[in-house]
Design an enzyme around this catalytic site. Structure first.
Site, PDB file in Angstrom:
ATOM      1  N   THR A   1      18.853  16.218  72.206  1.00 35.00           N
ATOM      2  CA  THR A   1      19.197  17.643  72.077  1.00 35.00           C
ATOM      3  C   THR A   1      19.530  18.213  70.766  1.00 35.00           C
ATOM      4  O   THR A   1      19.835  19.046  70.441  1.00 35.00           O
ATOM      5  CB  THR A   1      20.878  17.403  72.661  1.00 35.00           C
TER       6      THR A   1
ATOM      7  N   SER B   1      30.602  16.591  63.333  1.00 25.35           N
ATOM      8  CA  SER B   1      30.071  17.542  64.818  1.00 25.35           C
ATOM      9  C   SER B   1      28.605  17.739  64.603  1.00 25.35           C
ATOM     10  O   SER B   1      28.556  18.722  63.717  1.00 25.35           O
ATOM     11  CB  SER B   1      31.358  18.223  65.221  1.00 25.35           C
ATOM     12  N   LYS B   2      27.872  17.519  65.729  1.00 18.74           N
ATOM     13  CA  LYS B   2      26.695  18.262  65.639  1.00 18.74           C
ATOM     14  C   LYS B   2      26.708  19.639  65.888  1.00 18.74           C
ATOM     15  O   LYS B   2      26.048  20.501  65.220  1.00 18.74           O
ATOM     16  CB  LYS B   2      25.875  17.661  66.642  1.00 18.74           C
ATOM     17  N   ARG B   3      27.641  19.892  66.739  1.00 16.48           N
ATOM     18  CA  ARG B   3      28.108  21.509  66.613  1.00 16.48           C
ATOM     19  C   ARG B   3      28.141  22.319  65.531  1.00 16.48           C
ATOM     20  O   ARG B   3      27.909  23.392  65.666  1.00 16.48           O
ATOM     21  CB  ARG B   3      29.501  21.529  67.912  1.00 16.48           C
TER      22      ARG B   3
ATOM     23  N   GLY C   1      26.942  21.569  62.894  1.00 18.30           N
ATOM     24  CA  GLY C   1      25.592  21.153  61.816  1.00 18.30           C
ATOM     25  C   GLY C   1      25.948  20.176  60.762  1.00 18.30           C
ATOM     26  O   GLY C   1      25.400  20.045  59.716  1.00 18.30           O
TER      27      GLY C   1
END
Length: 481
Positions: free
Chosen positions: A16, A254-256, A258
């Site tokens: 993803t 969090s990947k959300r 960045g």
């Protein structure tokens, strides 16, 4: 889990996007645990969520693992006896549908034909929907009629009511969850694709995974997976849940948002081995309390007993320090190779790159710091000269002393060889012959040619770097101030 079984761990990322530090740590721990115990590390791609799939993300996963030194024993590109290792391909082969139907026969799952409208009507005043098991009561004839007519359906897990589910986690110990707190979640969606909750159980079983390492967010939902193992009559794997990595005390990485992209850190000039070393210590403490460790040392030292139940704070300054240790140990040729792109980006990129690299080798924390460390060399004439820098209590210098030293230098230097050792010898002799200390002369000359109190090299290094002509030009410029 039988002690005699060969250890098999897996890393099962979804393609993803970029590789988040938290995901990479999971991969690292699964790899280290397998290698420490003479086992096998498996890479499996969980790509059944097509809405979140990102083109090229599998390549990112492989690039990151390769750069990190985490090499799968089995996987999509490595092959293995349990291929395919990509869930969409396993879905095409009918694996999940087969086991879903088997689970239905065993009473661990059932067909659900409820419409979207009915499901939405189940929401409480807070908007929370909990499925009411309506379709569990359908007769065999009703189910067959619905299937024959082509009525859309999902397959749900049948969670028994009023049951305490218990399991042992190697980090958090005994975990007890009331089955009434678990919903009959969907195992196979209406498009025939399995959900994570189902596919990971089937794949872990079929691939012989003995130890499952994953994030602590799955701690309370693991009983759902165990109920499937039990319904199938399968042996449960051993669980090792990993505590969160936090950006600060209030927010997890969090990947959300960045946060903590491995490849971004590499682009900034962190060495992959330093990144891996640092994230290994985010949630695990070696018995020897050592901080700098090679991959081989990590493999030899890793133990579940060192895993923490507490969250870890990602401290980039700590990683910078560790990175600087790795940079200092690089052979100069390797450092030079890595440093060149950053030297060329700097305003001083037109000077001798090798000389710059030699000045910076032991002074660099992160390669991307290089332009900032040397830009001042080219910015010398861009700002007013600060003659106040000549004042130094340690060396007992002031502007008058500086003027004398600079004028002496200009009057005597023309015959001197302009190389570091020769310059140092000349300046030392000049100072001593005229009643000054070597340190006084070097301080004044460095200020004159750099207009900085702190530089990556001393006076003679900076003078050799910019050359005789520019050195003399700058000394004359300083004298005018």
């Amino acid at each position: 889990m039988s002690d005699s079984k060969k250890v098999r761990t897996r890393f099962a990322p979804s393609p993803t996007g970029f590789m988040h530090i938290g995901n990479l740590r999971t991969a690292l721990y699964a790899y280290l645990f397998a290698k420490k115990n003479g086992g096998t590390f498996v890479l499996r791609i969980e790509d059944t969520d097509k809405e979140r799939y990102v083109e090229g993300a599998v390549d990112v996963i492989y690039r990151t693992l390769a750069a990190s030194g985490i090499i799968p024993d089995e996987g999509p590109r490595e092959g293995g006896e349990f291929a395919p290792y990509v869930q969409s391909q396993r879905c095409d082969a009918g694996i999940y549908q087969k086991y879903a139907e088997e689970l239905i026969k065993k009473g661990g799952a059932y067909y659900c034909f409820c419409t979207k409208e009915r499901l939405e009507s189940l929401a409480d005043k807070n908007g929370v929907r909990t499925y009411d098991k309506k379709c569990l009561s359908l007769t065999k004839e009703e189910i067959e009629a619905n299937l024959k007519s082509g009525k859309p359906y999902v397959i749900r897990q049948n969670i028994p009511k009023d049951t305490a589910t218990t399991y042992n986690d190697l980090v958090f110990g005994g975990i007890n969850v009331d089955s009434n707190d678990l919903e009959d979640n969907i195992l196979v969606k209406s498009d025939g694709m399995p959900t994570y909750n189902f596919a990971n159980v089937v794949d872990d079983r079929l691939m012989g995974i003995t130890h499952v390492l994953r994030g602590v967010e799955y701690l309370s939902s693991t009983p759902k997976y165990n109920l499937m193992y039990d319904a199938f009559g399968w042996e449960r794997p051993v669980y090792i849940h990993l505590q969160l990595i936090m950006k600060d005390a209030a927010r997890k990485l969090s990947k959300r948002y960045g946060d903590a992209n491995f490849e971004d850190f590499v682009a900034k000039g962190y060495l992959p081995e330093a990144i891996i070393n640092y994230i290994a210590l985010l949630g695990w403490s070696p018995k020897e309390n050592t901080e700098k460790m090679s991959m081989r040392e990590l493999q030899e030292s890793f133990s579940v007993g060192g895993l923490s139940r507490s969250c870890s704070i990602f401290d980039e300054n700590k990683m910078k320090w560790l990175n600087s240790c790795y940079i200092k140990e690089l052979p100069f040729d390797r450092f030079f190779e890595l440093a060149i792109p950053f030297i060329k980006k700097s305003k001083a990129g037109g000077l001798d790159a090798e000389k710059i690299a030699r000045l910076l080798h032991t002074r660099t924390e992160v390669l991307s710091d290089i332009p900032e460390l040397i830009d001042f060399i080219a910015e010398y004439y861009d700002s007013p000269f600060d003659a106040g820098l000549f004042v130094n209590q340690k060396w007992k210098t002031d502007q008058a002393v500086a003027r004398n030293i600079l004028e002496l230098y200009l009057s005597k230097e023309s015959g001197a060889e302009f190389q570091e050792e020769a310059l140092k010898e000349f300046i030392t002799s000049l100072a001593e012959q005229n009643g000054y200390k070597k340190g006084q002369a070097l301080w004044c000359l460095r200020i004159a040619v750099t207009n900085r109190a702190s530089t990556p090299g001393g006076a003679v290094e900076m003078m050799e770097l910019i050359g005789r002509e520019e050195t003399n030009k700058r000394i004359k410029h300083a004298l005018k101030q």
